[in-house]
Design a protein around this motif. Structure first.
Motif, PDB file in Angstrom:
ATOM      1  N   GLU A   1    -128.869 -56.650  47.804  1.00  0.00           N
ATOM      2  CA  GLU A   1    -129.179 -56.815  46.493  1.00  0.00           C
ATOM      3  C   GLU A   1    -128.303 -55.615  45.605  1.00  0.00           C
ATOM      4  O   GLU A   1    -127.824 -55.627  44.482  1.00  0.00           O
ATOM      5  CB  GLU A   1    -130.363 -56.594  45.990  1.00  0.00           C
ATOM      6  N   GLU A   2    -128.195 -54.336  46.508  1.00  0.00           N
ATOM      7  CA  GLU A   2    -127.581 -53.193  45.830  1.00  0.00           C
ATOM      8  C   GLU A   2    -125.912 -53.452  45.788  1.00  0.00           C
ATOM      9  O   GLU A   2    -125.392 -53.322  45.030  1.00  0.00           O
ATOM     10  CB  GLU A   2    -127.797 -52.157  46.763  1.00  0.00           C
ATOM     11  N   PHE A   3    -125.762 -54.238  46.956  1.00  0.00           N
ATOM     12  CA  PHE A   3    -124.295 -54.517  46.856  1.00  0.00           C
ATOM     13  C   PHE A   3    -123.770 -55.442  46.014  1.00  0.00           C
ATOM     14  O   PHE A   3    -122.882 -55.395  45.148  1.00  0.00           O
ATOM     15  CB  PHE A   3    -124.046 -55.543  48.305  1.00  0.00           C
ATOM     16  N   ARG A   4    -124.769 -56.486  45.556  1.00  0.00           N
ATOM     17  CA  ARG A   4    -124.348 -57.630  44.824  1.00  0.00           C
ATOM     18  C   ARG A   4    -124.560 -56.871  43.323  1.00  0.00           C
ATOM     19  O   ARG A   4    -123.481 -57.212  42.584  1.00  0.00           O
ATOM     20  CB  ARG A   4    -125.478 -58.677  44.826  1.00  0.00           C
ATOM     21  N   GLN A   5    -125.417 -55.979  43.170  1.00  0.00           N
ATOM     22  CA  GLN A   5    -125.438 -55.487  41.704  1.00  0.00           C
ATOM     23  C   GLN A   5    -124.205 -54.340  41.487  1.00  0.00           C
ATOM     24  O   GLN A   5    -123.434 -54.560  40.359  1.00  0.00           O
ATOM     25  CB  GLN A   5    -126.598 -54.587  41.821  1.00  0.00           C
ATOM     26  N   THR A   6    -123.582 -53.904  42.398  1.00  0.00           N
ATOM     27  CA  THR A   6    -122.478 -53.081  42.433  1.00  0.00           C
ATOM     28  C   THR A   6    -121.309 -53.998  42.277  1.00  0.00           C
ATOM     29  O   THR A   6    -120.476 -53.446  41.104  1.00  0.00           O
ATOM     30  CB  THR A   6    -122.353 -52.330  43.788  1.00  0.00           C
ATOM     31  N   VAL A   7    -121.241 -55.012  42.731  1.00  0.00           N
ATOM     32  CA  VAL A   7    -120.067 -55.885  42.596  1.00  0.00           C
ATOM     33  C   VAL A   7    -120.140 -56.693  40.847  1.00  0.00           C
ATOM     34  O   VAL A   7    -119.231 -56.350  40.247  1.00  0.00           O
ATOM     35  CB  VAL A   7    -120.155 -57.197  43.443  1.00  0.00           C
ATOM     36  N   VAL A   8    -121.407 -56.970  40.633  1.00  0.00           N
ATOM     37  CA  VAL A   8    -121.701 -57.469  39.395  1.00  0.00           C
ATOM     38  C   VAL A   8    -121.392 -56.667  38.116  1.00  0.00           C
ATOM     39  O   VAL A   8    -120.859 -56.864  37.144  1.00  0.00           O
ATOM     40  CB  VAL A   8    -123.020 -58.191  39.514  1.00  0.00           C
ATOM     41  N   ASN A   9    -121.707 -55.412  38.369  1.00  0.00           N
ATOM     42  CA  ASN A   9    -121.822 -54.141  37.711  1.00  0.00           C
ATOM     43  C   ASN A   9    -120.195 -53.937  37.438  1.00  0.00           C
ATOM     44  O   ASN A   9    -119.705 -53.965  36.188  1.00  0.00           O
ATOM     45  CB  ASN A   9    -122.355 -53.057  37.954  1.00  0.00           C
ATOM     46  N   THR A  10    -119.611 -53.918  38.444  1.00  0.00           N
ATOM     47  CA  THR A  10    -117.985 -53.448  38.144  1.00  0.00           C
ATOM     48  C   THR A  10    -117.339 -54.597  37.408  1.00  0.00           C
ATOM     49  O   THR A  10    -116.672 -54.555  36.750  1.00  0.00           O
ATOM     50  CB  THR A  10    -117.347 -53.710  39.770  1.00  0.00           C
ATOM     51  N   LEU A  11    -117.708 -56.028  37.809  1.00  0.00           N
ATOM     52  CA  LEU A  11    -117.229 -57.299  37.312  1.00  0.00           C
ATOM     53  C   LEU A  11    -117.495 -57.495  35.796  1.00  0.00           C
ATOM     54  O   LEU A  11    -116.631 -57.807  34.857  1.00  0.00           O
ATOM     55  CB  LEU A  11    -117.634 -58.445  37.884  1.00  0.00           C
ATOM     56  N   GLU A  12    -118.669 -56.844  35.321  1.00  0.00           N
ATOM     57  CA  GLU A  12    -119.195 -56.947  33.771  1.00  0.00           C
ATOM     58  C   GLU A  12    -118.489 -55.923  32.932  1.00  0.00           C
ATOM     59  O   GLU A  12    -117.839 -55.945  32.097  1.00  0.00           O
ATOM     60  CB  GLU A  12    -120.871 -57.055  33.811  1.00  0.00           C
ATOM     61  N   ARG A  13    -118.378 -54.682  33.782  1.00  0.00           N
ATOM     62  CA  ARG A  13    -117.865 -53.726  33.247  1.00  0.00           C
ATOM     63  C   ARG A  13    -116.467 -53.669  33.015  1.00  0.00           C
ATOM     64  O   ARG A  13    -115.882 -53.241  31.778  1.00  0.00           O
ATOM     65  CB  ARG A  13    -117.936 -52.266  33.895  1.00  0.00           C
ATOM     66  N   LYS A  14    -115.742 -54.109  33.939  1.00  0.00           N
ATOM     67  CA  LYS A  14    -114.335 -54.525  33.718  1.00  0.00           C
ATOM     68  C   LYS A  14    -114.029 -55.860  33.245  1.00  0.00           C
ATOM     69  O   LYS A  14    -112.864 -56.290  33.124  1.00  0.00           O
ATOM     70  CB  LYS A  14    -113.515 -54.477  35.013  1.00  0.00           C
ATOM     71  N   LEU A  15    -114.952 -56.526  32.579  1.00  0.00           N
ATOM     72  CA  LEU A  15    -114.867 -57.667  31.697  1.00  0.00           C
ATOM     73  C   LEU A  15    -114.483 -59.091  32.501  1.00  0.00           C
ATOM     74  O   LEU A  15    -113.669 -59.802  31.964  1.00  0.00           O
ATOM     75  CB  LEU A  15    -113.805 -57.506  30.338  1.00  0.00           C
ATOM     76  N   PHE A  16    -114.336 -59.049  33.824  1.00  0.00           N
ATOM     77  CA  PHE A  16    -114.158 -60.272  34.559  1.00  0.00           C
ATOM     78  C   PHE A  16    -114.821 -61.483  33.954  1.00  0.00           C
ATOM     79  O   PHE A  16    -114.314 -62.351  33.794  1.00  0.00           O
ATOM     80  CB  PHE A  16    -114.341 -59.954  36.145  1.00  0.00           C
ATOM     81  N   TYR A  17    -116.088 -61.085  33.952  1.00  0.00           N
ATOM     82  CA  TYR A  17    -116.959 -62.071  33.112  1.00  0.00           C
ATOM     83  C   TYR A  17    -117.937 -61.329  32.599  1.00  0.00           C
ATOM     84  O   TYR A  17    -118.758 -60.272  32.784  1.00  0.00           O
ATOM     85  CB  TYR A  17    -117.457 -62.996  34.161  1.00  0.00           C
ATOM     86  N   MET A  18    -118.760 -62.057  31.413  1.00  0.00           N
ATOM     87  CA  MET A  18    -120.058 -61.228  30.879  1.00  0.00           C
ATOM     88  C   MET A  18    -120.674 -62.403  30.149  1.00  0.00           C
ATOM     89  O   MET A  18    -120.262 -63.577  30.067  1.00  0.00           O
ATOM     90  CB  MET A  18    -119.301 -60.374  29.565  1.00  0.00           C
ATOM     91  N   PRO A  19    -121.988 -62.150  30.125  1.00  0.00           N
ATOM     92  CA  PRO A  19    -122.853 -63.130  29.225  1.00  0.00           C
ATOM     93  C   PRO A  19    -122.358 -63.608  28.190  1.00  0.00           C
ATOM     94  O   PRO A  19    -121.927 -62.676  27.227  1.00  0.00           O
ATOM     95  CB  PRO A  19    -124.219 -62.446  29.490  1.00  0.00           C
ATOM     96  N   SER A  20    -122.215 -64.909  27.783  1.00  0.00           N
ATOM     97  CA  SER A  20    -121.679 -65.462  26.613  1.00  0.00           C
ATOM     98  C   SER A  20    -122.599 -64.969  25.593  1.00  0.00           C
ATOM     99  O   SER A  20    -123.887 -64.977  25.488  1.00  0.00           O
ATOM    100  CB  SER A  20    -121.457 -66.862  26.449  1.00  0.00           C
TER     101      SER A  20
END
Lengths: 725, 725
Positions: free
Chosen positions: A107-126
């Motif tokens: 879960e921590e791993f996933r959270q780190t990936v998702v945080n990076t992805l959302e912070r760098k705007l790879f994707y974000m909630p519409s």
């Protein structure tokens, strides 16, 4: 658990019975760095130890429900505890290897990936400023570039390479099309409502969660109860609304969070409904898949292909599913991009002329038998899977091989990719064989590509509904002589005999199959008349010899007419991209000076930009050089960004690593520059004239970074220091 | 008449008042071959003669309604007839030139193009086997490739060239977003229903058709009637449902076809509505444009861009409009691909650093003034249009220039492209300036790209609705001293004086604007107390000096906060492609042997394939050479098809010309092959090793075909004969 997106899975967008098996282990199988050589064996150890825990837990349960004494039970519980500790320790070892210093939980791993992805705007909630909508996501700038690279490569690898006929059909689809395909009637999930709040839940999810939770936590369950729960998990897909509802009642399952009572389950159609035109009387839907647009065009496409088989049509486009309660980020969404291929083939010849090109590929396959017998996926040579009949036919096998190459080239870890064959209860009755490309992620094994031999189902469905004959013809090299039955009723005699019923009798005579007609012919020849049942009249009538002539005639046929089979590889692009994000992500050990530790090791093919250009310090001279380089990169067709902020070069490297740019060019001189590779962090020095050519060579795969390192002087001294600056 | 697809045109998807002016002439302005040098002057002649006819018709009407004698009227009618004949003859001359031997009417021309497009599956009506759905089309294989080439070039020319931030948002959009943007309330067309059949029609279309028909055909109309009808056409856009309904009644307009009575007009919202999630209580719509997805992400994108302006975001995607009664093929559809750019800029500085790159471009511009004064579009140097203030600002001008280059490179005929400024009644109240790129087609001038300076409207609308402040900041290089009004009510004194009303009085005091506060300050200083109206109380209260302190304080400000302006170029991709089809189409004079005369002269950039490979005759040897060439083409990244059918080479050339493939390679030898160019039909001979390089050079624009012709031996002898084979 996993969402299916291709047309053959009208029914089984519900969880697959085996999914829980793999989740137990799948949860620990993520990794945050390159595959360590001993990782695979450690994984095996963990899997074995977990299965020992499972078996010991069964033993404890049996003892508890039987006549065993306390001492025996206690000993058995102690043994279970020991096994659990042992398994935990093995898991930790695995994490120490797979986690590369990270040692985070999944879960921590996933959270780190998702945080990076959302912070760098790879994707974000519409629609975030309005609180968002569950199951809808935007791709931001780097994500959008990754997606467009994935789609370009898909088009190159499949459409252009195989000369497929690409089409582009609307998302808005009239009801009749989806009635024919079965979606209007069957594309449903069973839903229950919280009786107080009205909140909706998937009935099967609630039952599954209950069973898994019980099995995991309640060690005192009697064996018959264990068997019952396990059975439910195995047949979850096939439960009727009534049985599902009864089980929910029996187990006292309530709404999550509120604990309120639940309604009976009822089917909810997953299509977004709308109305076409202003009158309000023409219902339409947002397509749940792109495939139907191809099927309804079969006739034109077949003609376009010179009336020849086989040929494939392809389509990339948006598809929509109004999920009941979407979770799991990009993996279960209400709108997504599909890329689908429909390869039409003669059902009597499913060989593929290019199969030899993929026959030697070796990768993880997970045939039906191995799943049913509890074995795990194993490396298999594709050619062997065909020769042994594991995979139904060459064309299906060819696509499995091509899908493997596609995913591998994108950067999917081939050791976390497997092709899983559908179990009998997952597959539609008409399907000849189905394989899913599944990719392992922090959510477990995710179905990302479905590859199905759907036989003639779709074309027949649309032929029946539209009345347009969607068939192909095979011209014989020389005409074939065939025997053909001819039934010729005499209207006059029938009219005299049956008056008003004449027409119904005539139709019944004409509708006889070959066996019935031959039997009647024989009877009439021997007995002059025969009793004949006319269903539409609800009674028997007497047919006399003069009322009908039945003969067998020899005819020459010049061609054979048939409905083609279709082999359908269907790609969930968003799922592939999300798995790619996880497989590409790693963290770099933190140092005193460097803040940013996250890296995406995208191959140049999918990287949002191929390189960045940095002037080392703010200077007009360096900026001018950067412009010259940018121009030459543009001419070479290399996507790039220039970063002229005054930030330290170390921070700029970190920024570029974090969005997965493979190469960084630093301008520190008027005549030459350095090129740094993202993962090795090694640098070389090249002249300004050469830089675009060098980058192009390695980006296009003509040279490896190792080759390049040999050819050009390295810039070793500065490498470590600038990187940590 | 033309459909608008960008967000600023919420109201004016209804016809523009001037559209009829251009249609009269526009109808004859199509051409089926390259622009003849004297065509432009002939067009001018026709336009002048048509305007003479128009004036004479006015004279006839005046005479008929006045006291003039029969002789005078007859003479005037004779003169009108003569002018009409004259105009007809000029039209024919124009057609003889523009028609290049085709001499077809516009409709015939269009029919030929559309037939070719549908037959070759460039596009076709969707769901044809079920009778189709008006306004929905599929792109078939060659059309799909053209579309994907156009989109790739768009991405290259705009997104990559300008480092735009591309995003990819869902089509399904929750109501709140489109409520904020105004679409839920205002994105409507006025509709009338056939009272018997229930068939729906656009009210304005019916009224327009009536007025135009009357004006065209009824020469006995009295001048006041003529003026009335012309006035209606001019203000059609602004008519209320009531006035529109009254006019329909007054003129006795009935339903087309059935001639039944019509209902009163009422607004019909053009969005496809649906419901998000299973509860049925969250309405959603299929987005009518892609722009809103960018606006709601402004905050994140601004941050991603380092909190710096200007920057542009871009999006390519599907958009939806549930048209009342779509006609005009690909030009008015219910689902279409938009490519939109939102360039955010400081409203106080709309200069553009790269404007100089486009300042010297010269093309047809049609400013507001020229439209209002009945002049026609004229060639204008873009830099001049900026310096004279015709175009509002440099950034808007820069995009006009870039759009021009984009369309020209695609193959749009620059002489049939103009940039038309919106008239005051077409433009939203908040817009600073709007220009449409209009392309002339057989349907008249078609709005294909809208380029609008929308000021701060969209960001403000979403700020208001969401409560999230969508603003930018400009940091001052040194802090600025500003005077700031401070109103400090004394709660204690207000409480004593007003008890329960204290809060309302306090709020009213705080809500005073600067002028009011300063006036109160002066009054309190001179008179100790003042009467003050509290609207929320509905009465005046007396404010004493001790109840409020009003002061002007000097403060240092470090930055300025503002809502950025947005400049929005919005591209209707399907419309551009359709116009491209028409502009690229020509017919080749028929010969005794050649059947196929239709050619699309696509530039290599958009051609569905860059070349075809033909073995001259069926032979294993030639087939092998073809395979070698295909492989080298693939390595060079050149899309191609191999045609190994035994058909005559002439027929194969025709087939390849008909889908617009620019080069055909014929294998007639083991060592060398011929390359034929589609439009000149000239051939050269090159060695098998060179062929891919040569094709790549000319396809990528490094060499022209003329250059290539110089370098390699021509294959003149066979050129004519094989082509006509």
């Amino acid at each position: 658990m996993f969402h299916c997106f291709s047309s053959y899975l009208i029914k089984s967008s519900r969880p697959k019975p085996w999914s829980h098996i793999h989740l137990i282990f799948g949860g620990f199988a993520y990794r945050v760095s390159a595959m360590a050589s001993d990782e695979a064996s450690l994984r095996k150890v963990v899997e074995e130890k977990l299965s020992l825990v499972d078996r010991q837990a069964d033993t404890v349960r049996k003892l508890k429900s039987g006549p065993a004494g306390k001492a025996e039970i206690d000993a058995s519980v102690e043994a279970l505890k020991a096994l659990k500790l042992d398994a935990e320790s093995a898991k930790k070892q695995l994490l120490a290897v797979a986690g590369d210093g990270g040692r985070k939980s999944v879960e921590e791993f996933r959270q780190t990936v998702v945080n990076t992805l959302e912070r760098k705007l790879f994707y974000m909630p519409s629609f975030k400023i309005y609180g968002g909508v569950a199951g809808l996501y935007d791709y931001g700038p780097p994500g959008c570039r990754v997606k467009s690279n994935v789609l370009s490569f898909w088009r190159q690898h499949f459409v252009l390479e195989e000369n497929m006929l690409e089409v582009d059909c609307p998302c808005v689809t009239p009801e009749v099309v989806l009635k024919a395909s079965g979606h209007v009637d069957k594309f449903t999930d069973l839903m229950v409502k919280d009786e107080k709040t009205g909140a909706c839940h998937r009935a099967d999810h609630l039952l599954k969660d209950f069973c898994k939770d019980k099995l995991d936590k309640d060690l005192s369950l009697p064996p018959n109860k264990v068997a019952e729960l396990k059975h439910i998990l195995a047949v979850l897909d096939d439960l009727s609304p009534e049985v599902l509802g009864a089980k929910i009642k029996e187990y006292g399952i309530t709404a999550p969070d509120t604990k309120n009572a639940l309604s009976d389950p009822y089917p909810f159609n997953l299509m977004f409904q709308t109305s076409i035109g202003p009158t309000g009387v023409y219902p339409g839907y947002m397509r749940p898949e792109t495939a139907q647009g191809i099927f309804v065009n079969f006739k034109d496409l077949y003609y376009y292909n010179g009336n020849k088989l086989p040929f494939a049509a392809a389509q990339i486009g948006q598809a929509f599913r109004n999920e009941i309660s979407p979770r799991q980020g990009l993996l279960r969404v209400r709108e997504f991009t599909l890329a689908e291929i429909e390869h039409f083939v003669d059902p009597e010849d499913k060989s593929h002329p290019k199969f030899a090109d993929v026959a030697d590929l070796e990768f993880f396959m997970f045939p039906r038998e191995d799943q049913l017998q509890g074995r795990s996926a194993k490396k298999t040579v594709l050619g062997k899977a065909i020769s042994t009949g594991t995979v139904n036919n060459e064309t299906l096998g060819y696509f499995i091989g091509r899908v493997y190459l596609f995913l591998k080239n994108l950067g999917i870890d081939k050791d976390r990719l497997r092709f899983r064959q559908h179990l009998p209860n997952e597959m539609a009755h008409y399907a000849a064989d189905c394989w899913d490309a599944e990719i392992e992620s922090s959510y477990g094994w995710i179905e990302c590509v479905g590859i199905a031999d759907r036989s003639a189902f779709d074309l027949k469905a649309h032929t029946n509904k539209s009345g347009v004959n969607l068939v192909a013809h095979e011209k014989f090299s020389e005409p074939k002589e065939v025997e053909k039955l001819v039934i010729l009723p005499s209207k006059k005699e029938l009219g005299l005999a049956f008056k008003g019923n004449q027409k119904l009798v005539l139709q019944a005579l004409e509708a006889m199959n070959e066996a019935e007609a031959l039997e009647m012919k024989a009877s009439l020849e021997s007995k002059e008349e025969v009793e004949f049942k006319v269903c539409t009249l609800g009674k028997n009538v007497t047919i006399k010899k003069n009322m009908v002539t039945i003969s067998v005639e020899k005819k020459k046929e010049h061609q054979r007419e048939f409905t083609p089979s279709v082999i359908e590889p269907s790609f969930g692009i968003g799922r592939i991209i999300y798995c790619l994000f996880e497989h590409s992500f790693y963290t770099r050990p933190r140092t005193a000076d460097s803040e940013q530790l996250n890296v995406f090791r995208f191959p140049p093919l999918v990287a949002p930009y191929k390189c960045t250009v940095f002037p080392l310090v703010k200077s007009l001279e360096f900026d001018a050089v950067a412009e010259i380089i940018a121009k030459s990169l543009k001419e070479a067709g290399i996507t790039h960004i220039i970063d002229t902020t005054g930030t330290s070069i170390g921070k700029r490297y970190a920024r570029t690593d974090e969005i997965g740019v493979p190469f960084a060019i630093t301008v520190d001189d008027k005549a030459s520059v350095t090129i740094r590779e993202r993962d090795t962090r090694k640098q070389i020095r090249v002249s300004i004239e050469q830089v675009a050519t060098v980058v192009k060579e390695v980006v296009n795969g003509q040279s490896t970074w190792e080759d390049i390192m040999w050819k050009y002087p390295s810039h070793a001294a500065a490498a470590a220091s600038t990187d940590a600056e």
